[in-house]
Design a protein around this motif. Structure first.
Motif, PDB file in Angstrom:
ATOM      1  N   LYS A 253       4.438  56.905  30.399  1.00  0.00           N
ATOM      2  CA  LYS A 253       4.847  55.520  30.166  1.00  0.00           C
ATOM      3  C   LYS A 253       5.939  55.057  31.120  1.00  0.00           C
ATOM      4  O   LYS A 253       5.958  53.905  31.551  1.00  0.00           O
ATOM      5  CB  LYS A 253       5.301  55.354  28.711  1.00  0.00           C
ATOM      6  N   SER A 254       6.853  55.945  31.447  1.00  0.00           N
ATOM      7  CA  SER A 254       7.946  55.575  32.343  1.00  0.00           C
ATOM      8  C   SER A 254       7.420  55.242  33.742  1.00  0.00           C
ATOM      9  O   SER A 254       7.830  54.256  34.354  1.00  0.00           O
ATOM     10  CB  SER A 254       8.978  56.709  32.425  1.00  0.00           C
ATOM     11  N   LEU A 255       6.479  56.055  34.239  1.00  0.00           N
ATOM     12  CA  LEU A 255       5.894  55.805  35.555  1.00  0.00           C
ATOM     13  C   LEU A 255       5.078  54.512  35.558  1.00  0.00           C
ATOM     14  O   LEU A 255       5.129  53.729  36.512  1.00  0.00           O
ATOM     15  CB  LEU A 255       5.008  56.980  35.978  1.00  0.00           C
ATOM     16  N   ARG A 256       4.338  54.287  34.479  1.00  0.00           N
ATOM     17  CA  ARG A 256       3.518  53.071  34.390  1.00  0.00           C
ATOM     18  C   ARG A 256       4.404  51.824  34.380  1.00  0.00           C
ATOM     19  O   ARG A 256       4.088  50.820  35.026  1.00  0.00           O
ATOM     20  CB  ARG A 256       2.647  53.125  33.131  1.00  0.00           C
ATOM     21  N   LEU A 257       5.512  51.888  33.653  1.00  0.00           N
ATOM     22  CA  LEU A 257       6.433  50.752  33.612  1.00  0.00           C
ATOM     23  C   LEU A 257       7.055  50.506  34.983  1.00  0.00           C
ATOM     24  O   LEU A 257       7.190  49.350  35.412  1.00  0.00           O
ATOM     25  CB  LEU A 257       7.533  50.996  32.572  1.00  0.00           C
ATOM     26  N   SER A 258       7.421  51.574  35.695  1.00  0.00           N
ATOM     27  CA  SER A 258       8.016  51.422  37.029  1.00  0.00           C
ATOM     28  C   SER A 258       7.049  50.733  37.979  1.00  0.00           C
ATOM     29  O   SER A 258       7.432  49.827  38.736  1.00  0.00           O
ATOM     30  CB  SER A 258       8.415  52.792  37.594  1.00  0.00           C
ATOM     31  N   ARG A 259       5.791  51.148  37.941  1.00  0.00           N
ATOM     32  CA  ARG A 259       4.790  50.523  38.797  1.00  0.00           C
ATOM     33  C   ARG A 259       4.615  49.053  38.428  1.00  0.00           C
ATOM     34  O   ARG A 259       4.518  48.172  39.291  1.00  0.00           O
ATOM     35  CB  ARG A 259       3.467  51.275  38.696  1.00  0.00           C
ATOM     36  N   ASP A 260       4.618  48.740  37.125  1.00  0.00           N
ATOM     37  CA  ASP A 260       4.441  47.359  36.678  1.00  0.00           C
ATOM     38  C   ASP A 260       5.648  46.481  37.009  1.00  0.00           C
ATOM     39  O   ASP A 260       5.507  45.295  37.298  1.00  0.00           O
ATOM     40  CB  ASP A 260       4.155  47.321  35.175  1.00  0.00           C
ATOM     41  N   LEU A 261       6.849  47.058  36.969  1.00  0.00           N
ATOM     42  CA  LEU A 261       8.043  46.304  37.372  1.00  0.00           C
ATOM     43  C   LEU A 261       7.986  45.967  38.862  1.00  0.00           C
ATOM     44  O   LEU A 261       8.384  44.877  39.281  1.00  0.00           O
ATOM     45  CB  LEU A 261       9.314  47.099  37.054  1.00  0.00           C
ATOM     46  N   LEU A 262       7.485  46.915  39.649  1.00  0.00           N
ATOM     47  CA  LEU A 262       7.323  46.651  41.082  1.00  0.00           C
ATOM     48  C   LEU A 262       6.287  45.538  41.308  1.00  0.00           C
ATOM     49  O   LEU A 262       6.510  44.629  42.103  1.00  0.00           O
ATOM     50  CB  LEU A 262       6.889  47.926  41.814  1.00  0.00           C
TER      51      LEU A 262
ATOM     52  N   LYS B 287      18.161  53.563  38.453  1.00  0.00           N
ATOM     53  CA  LYS B 287      17.976  54.894  39.042  1.00  0.00           C
ATOM     54  C   LYS B 287      16.623  55.477  38.635  1.00  0.00           C
ATOM     55  O   LYS B 287      15.936  56.113  39.443  1.00  0.00           O
ATOM     56  CB  LYS B 287      19.099  55.830  38.622  1.00  0.00           C
ATOM     57  N   THR B 288      16.234  55.266  37.367  1.00  0.00           N
ATOM     58  CA  THR B 288      14.930  55.758  36.898  1.00  0.00           C
ATOM     59  C   THR B 288      13.804  55.088  37.667  1.00  0.00           C
ATOM     60  O   THR B 288      12.838  55.738  38.079  1.00  0.00           O
ATOM     61  CB  THR B 288      14.771  55.481  35.397  1.00  0.00           C
ATOM     62  N   LEU B 289      13.941  53.783  37.872  1.00  0.00           N
ATOM     63  CA  LEU B 289      12.941  53.040  38.638  1.00  0.00           C
ATOM     64  C   LEU B 289      12.830  53.583  40.055  1.00  0.00           C
ATOM     65  O   LEU B 289      11.720  53.803  40.572  1.00  0.00           O
ATOM     66  CB  LEU B 289      13.324  51.557  38.661  1.00  0.00           C
ATOM     67  N   TRP B 290      13.966  53.828  40.696  1.00  0.00           N
ATOM     68  CA  TRP B 290      13.998  54.389  42.050  1.00  0.00           C
ATOM     69  C   TRP B 290      13.266  55.729  42.085  1.00  0.00           C
ATOM     70  O   TRP B 290      12.393  55.969  42.927  1.00  0.00           O
ATOM     71  CB  TRP B 290      15.444  54.585  42.488  1.00  0.00           C
ATOM     72  N   ASP B 291      13.653  56.634  41.187  1.00  0.00           N
ATOM     73  CA  ASP B 291      13.073  57.986  41.166  1.00  0.00           C
ATOM     74  C   ASP B 291      11.574  57.932  40.905  1.00  0.00           C
ATOM     75  O   ASP B 291      10.788  58.663  41.534  1.00  0.00           O
ATOM     76  CB  ASP B 291      13.766  58.840  40.104  1.00  0.00           C
ATOM     77  N   ASN B 292      11.163  57.082  39.968  1.00  0.00           N
ATOM     78  CA  ASN B 292       9.739  56.985  39.647  1.00  0.00           C
ATOM     79  C   ASN B 292       8.923  56.424  40.807  1.00  0.00           C
ATOM     80  O   ASN B 292       7.787  56.850  41.042  1.00  0.00           O
ATOM     81  CB  ASN B 292       9.544  56.105  38.412  1.00  0.00           C
TER      82      ASN B 292
END
Length: 409
Positions: A244-253, A325-330
């Motif tokens: 879920k964290s990776l999916r959210l990061s991609r969607d925020l981008l 930072k989580t967004l960056w790392d993901n």
């Protein structure tokens, strides 16, 4: 004063163990023909003590904590010695001990001040600072700590130990060892100067260090954007539902790519920022967190789908919050998994919207300026260079692909 011998020795007083079986750590300062002993006000388990290094061996909690206190103690001793040397007067080992013991409780070191700047910045995040600024302060503190350890073989330095060469050596360390570009290096040096300025203002340093040091000029270049090829790879990447964290990061981008919203705005806009015009088109209107300027974007179907995907009555914002930072790392993980030829940062989504989604589709630059919430159209004009560069790259690829073709009439 001429110094022929200066030495600091730490040793255990093994004959005076306490009820826990720990022996006190003592110290001895030798300067020329004078000597002064003192208690370090520390104790340790005797079998952990290494008399050669004057430290505790191993990585136990006791060893780590006591060694850190020893480092700070030695820092105070050498700082006292340096201060006495600068006075150009005769002094003894007893003078060093007295100055050291008098300043130990109130002395603030360089890393102490860097930690304080970070803590102050952390409190201001969400008020008048964004989380991205906090990342710069954390990184600056980390790189400075690594530099001090590499240069001085210790974990910290007193302000009295700083010289004009210090900041020049730190600059070289950032460029050569850390591989930072000019603008990143400039930010680190600016934070160091800020720490020194605050130390001088509050009386922890006897002079204003690096006041005459000129920071490298800020390089104004073409904004880096995501190439269409890499965008497609990231957009089409299959991410497991349990990530879920990776999916959210991609969607925020993607939200940023389709709206031009910076990270801080993407995670803070709410349904109150959605407006429907007379023709039934949905718009996103908000005041940018950075400049308070109004940004207004007509929403594409892809954005509307994202908003519906994360619609939740318990959630105030259009998109769920995720730490910077989580967004960056993901995003690094996503780029690697997608086979992207470039590492994508959160802010590159805003650049993608400005250059590929709008400008490359012939949207007038003054309209784009209003969409992005720019206060000056010259800020928007830099994106014209991105699309021109892309056109030249595509032309070069076409020329390479058709070089062997023969024209037949």
């Amino acid at each position: 004063m001429k110094v022929t011998k200066f030495k600091v020795l730490l040793y255990l007083k093994k004959g005076s163990t306490d009820k826990r079986g720990k022996a006190p750590i003592m110290g001895r300062i030798t300067l020329n023909n004078s000597m002064a002993q003192f208690s370090c006000k520390l104790s340790c388990t005797p079998n952990l003590w290494n008399p050669r290094s004057g430290r505790l061996e191993g990585k136990s909690r006791e060893a780590v904590e006591v060694n850190a206190k020893i480092d700070k103690l030695l820092l105070n001793i050498y700082s006292a010695y340096d201060n006495l040397m600068k006075r150009n007067l005769d002094f003894t080992a007893q003078s060093i001990r007295e100055l050291m013991q008098g300043s130990m409780e109130c002395q603030v070191t360089l890393m102490d001040m860097m930690g304080r700047l970070y803590a102050d910045m952390e409190k201001r995040v969400g008020i008048d600072r964004v989380e991205g600024s906090l990342v710069h302060y954390k990184q600056a503190r980390t790189t400075l700590s690594k530099f001090i350890e590499a240069k001085f073989k210790t974990k910290d330095v007193a302000f009295g130990q700083l010289t004009n060469q210090f900041i020049s050596d730190y600059y070289e360390f950032l460029i050569t060892d850390c591989g930072f570009m000019s603008n990143s290096t400039r930010k680190h040096l600016a934070i160091l100067k800020k720490a020194c300025r605050l130390a001088y203002k509050e009386g922890y340093a006897d002079r204003l260090f690096f006041a005459n040091y000129t920071l490298p000029k800020m390089q104004v270049g073409t904004p880096r954007t995501i190439t269409p090829e890499n965008f497609k790879k990231i957009q089409s990447l299959e991410i497991p539902k349990d990530k879920k964290s990776l999916r959210l990061s991609r969607d925020l981008l993607l939200f940023s790519c389709y709206t031009g919203a910076a990270y801080v705005d993407a995670v803070s806009v709410t349904r109150d920022n959605l407006v429907t015009d007379e023709e039934g088109n949905l718009w996103l209107k908000y005041n940018r967190h950075k400049t308070k300027a109004l940004a207004q974007v007509k929403l594409l179907p892809e954005v509307i789908n994202l908003i519906e995907k994360y619609k939740d009555e318990r959630q105030d914002t259009l998109m769920p919050y995720q730490k910077y930072k989580t967004l960056w790392d993901n995003l690094r993980k996503i780029c690697k998994s997608a086979g992207s030829t470039q590492m994508v940062s959160p802010h590159m989504g805003r650049h993608y919207y400005a250059s590929i989604v709008t400008l490359a589709e012939n949207v007038p630059i003054d309209v784009i300026s209003k969409m992005l919430g720019h206060t000056n159209i010259t800020q928007t004009q830099v994106y014209a260079r991105v699309t021109q560069k892309k056109l030249f790259e595509e032309a070069a690829k076409f020329a390479e692909a058709t070089k062997d073709l023969v024209l037949v009439l």
